[in-house]
Write a protein that holds these residues in place. Sequence first.
Motif, PDB file in Angstrom:
ATOM      1  N   SER A  21      72.830  36.389 -53.968  1.00 23.84           N
ATOM      2  CA  SER A  21      71.691  35.497 -54.208  1.00 23.84           C
ATOM      3  C   SER A  21      71.375  35.461 -55.696  1.00 23.84           C
ATOM      4  O   SER A  21      71.676  36.396 -56.440  1.00 23.84           O
ATOM      5  N   ALA A  22      70.759  34.375 -56.099  1.00 25.77           N
ATOM      6  CA  ALA A  22      70.277  34.257 -57.482  1.00 25.77           C
ATOM      7  C   ALA A  22      68.818  34.713 -57.567  1.00 25.77           C
ATOM      8  O   ALA A  22      68.229  34.701 -58.654  1.00 25.77           O
ATOM      9  N   PHE A  23      68.258  35.103 -56.429  1.00 25.59           N
ATOM     10  CA  PHE A  23      66.845  35.510 -56.391  1.00 25.59           C
ATOM     11  C   PHE A  23      66.744  37.019 -56.107  1.00 25.59           C
ATOM     12  O   PHE A  23      67.719  37.758 -56.180  1.00 25.59           O
ATOM     13  N   ASP A  24      65.567  37.475 -55.724  1.00 25.90           N
ATOM     14  CA  ASP A  24      65.346  38.912 -55.535  1.00 25.90           C
ATOM     15  C   ASP A  24      66.060  39.486 -54.323  1.00 25.90           C
ATOM     16  O   ASP A  24      66.163  40.704 -54.173  1.00 25.90           O
ATOM     17  N   THR A  25      66.551  38.642 -53.445  1.00 26.14           N
ATOM     18  CA  THR A  25      67.129  39.135 -52.192  1.00 26.14           C
ATOM     19  C   THR A  25      68.564  39.646 -52.347  1.00 26.14           C
ATOM     20  O   THR A  25      69.226  39.924 -51.356  1.00 26.14           O
ATOM     21  N   TYR A  26      69.045  39.774 -53.582  1.00 30.65           N
ATOM     22  CA  TYR A  26      70.430  40.214 -53.785  1.00 30.65           C
ATOM     23  C   TYR A  26      70.563  41.738 -53.726  1.00 30.65           C
ATOM     24  O   TYR A  26      71.661  42.276 -53.742  1.00 30.65           O
ATOM     25  N   ARG A  27      69.450  42.459 -53.657  1.00 26.37           N
ATOM     26  CA  ARG A  27      69.500  43.926 -53.695  1.00 26.37           C
ATOM     27  C   ARG A  27      69.427  44.504 -52.280  1.00 26.37           C
ATOM     28  O   ARG A  27      68.520  44.182 -51.510  1.00 26.37           O
ATOM     29  N   TYR A  28      70.404  45.365 -51.982  1.00 25.80           N
ATOM     30  CA  TYR A  28      70.499  45.999 -50.669  1.00 25.80           C
ATOM     31  C   TYR A  28      70.502  47.521 -50.813  1.00 25.80           C
ATOM     32  O   TYR A  28      71.054  48.055 -51.784  1.00 25.80           O
ATOM     33  N   VAL A  29      69.919  48.176 -49.851  1.00 25.66           N
ATOM     34  CA  VAL A  29      70.066  49.631 -49.697  1.00 25.66           C
ATOM     35  C   VAL A  29      70.614  49.879 -48.298  1.00 25.66           C
ATOM     36  O   VAL A  29      70.030  49.430 -47.303  1.00 25.66           O
ATOM     37  N   ILE A  30      71.748  50.568 -48.252  1.00 23.00           N
ATOM     38  CA  ILE A  30      72.370  50.882 -46.955  1.00 23.00           C
ATOM     39  C   ILE A  30      72.319  52.398 -46.741  1.00 23.00           C
ATOM     40  O   ILE A  30      72.909  53.163 -47.511  1.00 23.00           O
ATOM     41  N   GLU A  31      71.572  52.799 -45.722  1.00 28.46           N
ATOM     42  CA  GLU A  31      71.501  54.207 -45.341  1.00 28.46           C
ATOM     43  C   GLU A  31      72.625  54.467 -44.346  1.00 28.46           C
ATOM     44  O   GLU A  31      72.642  53.902 -43.246  1.00 28.46           O
ATOM     45  N   VAL A  32      73.560  55.298 -44.739  1.00 33.19           N
ATOM     46  CA  VAL A  32      74.749  55.529 -43.915  1.00 33.19           C
ATOM     47  C   VAL A  32      74.552  56.787 -43.071  1.00 33.19           C
ATOM     48  O   VAL A  32      74.234  57.865 -43.583  1.00 33.19           O
ATOM     49  N   CYS A  33      74.772  56.632 -41.779  1.00 31.55           N
ATOM     50  CA  CYS A  33      74.635  57.762 -40.852  1.00 31.55           C
ATOM     51  C   CYS A  33      75.768  58.763 -41.086  1.00 31.55           C
ATOM     52  O   CYS A  33      76.943  58.395 -41.085  1.00 31.55           O
ATOM     53  N   PRO A  34      75.458  60.031 -41.309  1.00 34.71           N
ATOM     54  CA  PRO A  34      76.506  61.040 -41.493  1.00 34.71           C
ATOM     55  C   PRO A  34      77.421  61.136 -40.270  1.00 34.71           C
ATOM     56  O   PRO A  34      77.006  60.864 -39.136  1.00 34.71           O
ATOM     57  N   PHE A  35      78.648  61.536 -40.521  1.00 36.38           N
ATOM     58  CA  PHE A  35      79.652  61.671 -39.454  1.00 36.38           C
ATOM     59  C   PHE A  35      79.564  63.096 -38.908  1.00 36.38           C
ATOM     60  O   PHE A  35      80.326  63.973 -39.284  1.00 36.38           O
ATOM     61  N   ARG A  36      78.595  63.296 -38.027  1.00 35.48           N
ATOM     62  CA  ARG A  36      78.272  64.642 -37.558  1.00 35.48           C
ATOM     63  C   ARG A  36      78.230  64.688 -36.026  1.00 35.48           C
ATOM     64  O   ARG A  36      78.301  63.666 -35.349  1.00 35.48           O
ATOM     65  N   ALA A  37      78.085  65.894 -35.493  1.00 34.51           N
ATOM     66  CA  ALA A  37      77.937  66.118 -34.053  1.00 34.51           C
ATOM     67  C   ALA A  37      76.914  67.237 -33.856  1.00 34.51           C
ATOM     68  O   ALA A  37      76.557  67.951 -34.793  1.00 34.51           O
ATOM     69  N   TRP A  38      76.448  67.376 -32.620  1.00 35.14           N
ATOM     70  CA  TRP A  38      75.498  68.443 -32.302  1.00 35.14           C
ATOM     71  C   TRP A  38      76.229  69.699 -31.861  1.00 35.14           C
ATOM     72  O   TRP A  38      77.275  69.634 -31.215  1.00 35.14           O
ATOM     73  N   SER A  39      75.645  70.841 -32.190  1.00 40.32           N
ATOM     74  CA  SER A  39      76.152  72.128 -31.717  1.00 40.32           C
ATOM     75  C   SER A  39      74.962  72.968 -31.280  1.00 40.32           C
ATOM     76  O   SER A  39      73.906  72.951 -31.923  1.00 40.32           O
ATOM     77  N   LEU A  40      75.099  73.693 -30.187  1.00 41.44           N
ATOM     78  CA  LEU A  40      74.027  74.577 -29.734  1.00 41.44           C
ATOM     79  C   LEU A  40      73.785  75.660 -30.776  1.00 41.44           C
ATOM     80  O   LEU A  40      74.733  76.261 -31.279  1.00 41.44           O
ATOM     81  N   LEU A  41      72.526  75.896 -31.088  1.00 39.30           N
ATOM     82  CA  LEU A  41      72.185  76.980 -32.007  1.00 39.30           C
ATOM     83  C   LEU A  41      72.207  78.295 -31.228  1.00 39.30           C
ATOM     84  O   LEU A  41      71.439  78.475 -30.278  1.00 39.30           O
ATOM     85  N   LEU A  42      73.094  79.209 -31.610  1.00 37.30           N
ATOM     86  CA  LEU A  42      73.261  80.488 -30.926  1.00 37.30           C
ATOM     87  C   LEU A  42      73.325  81.619 -31.949  1.00 37.30           C
ATOM     88  O   LEU A  42      73.817  81.416 -33.060  1.00 37.30           O
TER      89      LEU A  42
END
Length: 633
Positions: free
Chosen positions: A160-181
């Motif tokens: 865009s030639a206006f203010d809408t040319y700026r993006y922020v992309i929050e990327v989800c980490p490539f993770r999994a859950w593990s039981l805390l033991l």
Amino acid sequence: MSNANSVYCPNCPGMLKNKIEIQLVDEHNKPITNIPYTLKNSKTTRTGKTDGNGMIKEEQLLASPLRLFLSGQELADEMEKRPLRVKRNGEYKYARSKDSMSKISTVFAESQKLGCQYYYATIGELVDKMPVIKGWKKEIPLPSCHFPNNEPVGLEVIPSAFDTYRYVIEVCPFRAWSLLLHHQKDYSLVNAYNFSLMSILTYSDDNKYATGSIVNVFNNQMLDISKLPYKFNDQSFTPVVYDVPFSDRYTEVVYIDSNKQDIPQGHTQLFYVANKKEVIVGWRGTEMTETKDILTDGIFQPLELSCTPKGVCSGFSEKGKVHKGFWEAFHLVKDIQVPDIEKRETVFEHVLGLAKVRKLFVCGHSLGGALALLHSAQLKSYNPCLYTYGMPRLFTQSAVQELTEITHYRHVNEDDFVPSVPFNKDMDNIALQADYKFVGYAIEVFDTAIGTSLSTAGALTAKSIKSLSRDNEPFLHHGKLVYFYVLPDAESKLYLLPELNEKTRKETKEFIEQQTKVDKYREQEIRSFFQGDENPTSKRGTGLLDHSSALYAEYIDKRLRELCTLSPDEKLQSKQEDLSFLESEPHSIRAIFQRKKIREYYFLREIDNQLATTLDVTRKDERGFVALQRYSK
């Protein structure tokens, strides 16, 4: 960056005044740097790498949509290293306003202040090609929580030639859950809770389409980091988990049922799972609708553990005896081959191989607790950490004494009747030893209070026959007792862990000695109440409704959530009894009869207060601190 493929537009230079800025950050607003990117549509392609601020900047563009692609393998490798924030992106669907979304994501809040367009994206929405994931079978689709599309499609952005040319992309980490033991000798409340959920899960199976099944929990719920795991068999609970790199997920997920083999035998089930650091084994307990399970429980004849002609040659003890039904149920899976693995191995061989290079945890409820203890005895060289719930007695006295090095915490809920069987006595006799089973079992039944009430003559005969056997090998409980107790005439339920460590023992003693209104709770009274690691003497009867695995989990869950609301040095506030009459009327009938109850009340209440110390190891662990935050919210 390169403009080599830009559209040729000699008569419209004014149309190329558009630009775009894209910043890639993780969930903690840290830039994702040095990742190759491609911005393209049918006529334009721009390439480059994200800079030190995670920025992509391109100019002289048409105002037509572009698709953003990032190098799949490099993005996956980088995002495995990035931890998750506390609140999950699955909560976005409940966010009805920008304010509520700002409370979930600091990245979103910052992007709104800067006037940028905001996206939350998984790596699967950004990759240019699917990454290679170690240990992932090619025939199985990649997890949809990370890869919502079967093929790379990129993310649409518009210059865009206006203010809408700026993006922020929050990327989800490539993770999994593990039981805390925590693999340790001291008791852990988080261990107790997570293993109570695993004990519930043992009653499920490997149906991958059923929510709450073993396969569903570890191959779906533990991979979906958009929300916390939530269903175990038919019960809804939230475990205490922390996030790990996707490559550290649970990769071994095995369910075994002796009744579903080519040649079905008996009715014994277990599951085990493993990641790079830990292996968890869970054994299923008695199902009241299964005749085979009930028969297993009832075949209590003691068998010698040694390698004598009549012994079972256990391999872990030359002394003592074992419950025949439990021993036979355990060995139903001995020769079962593990399905779907390259190397041909039996269940026990496979678990042994996993335990050699990992921390070993074992759990079970009811009959499953007895089988879990047998498995721990078999693997005692590998330092198993065992938590059981409502389990019956398994070994006789000599065997229990041989296996004291095994870390085992045994939970009893109120008047649960199962921990009371087989009875705390020598249950062997010459009839059983001579293989006259019916007579042998009848003798043992008549040698009880129940038998005496049925027939005095039968009871006297049984005692006479019993006197001919001098083994004196009573069935005893193994492990340290954890008791959920309701004080007589009191509303609250107490979480009693008599096996306190030295520090908490000292603090409890000091607290009791400070009570000027009551007598000291004498050591012999403590021993009388708990009888070492046997069942408490104050049980009010046989509680048929106190045995459910869900009841164990519900109470541990309740106490854990209460403690999560307190700071480490706080204690739960409970209603205090008015004890002034002990001083004003010391010789009254009321004071005489209430004094012992009050001593018991103070002592047991203080043990209950010490439960908070079992959370110390979790709170001091950085992973544990965040895990408890997620769990309690």
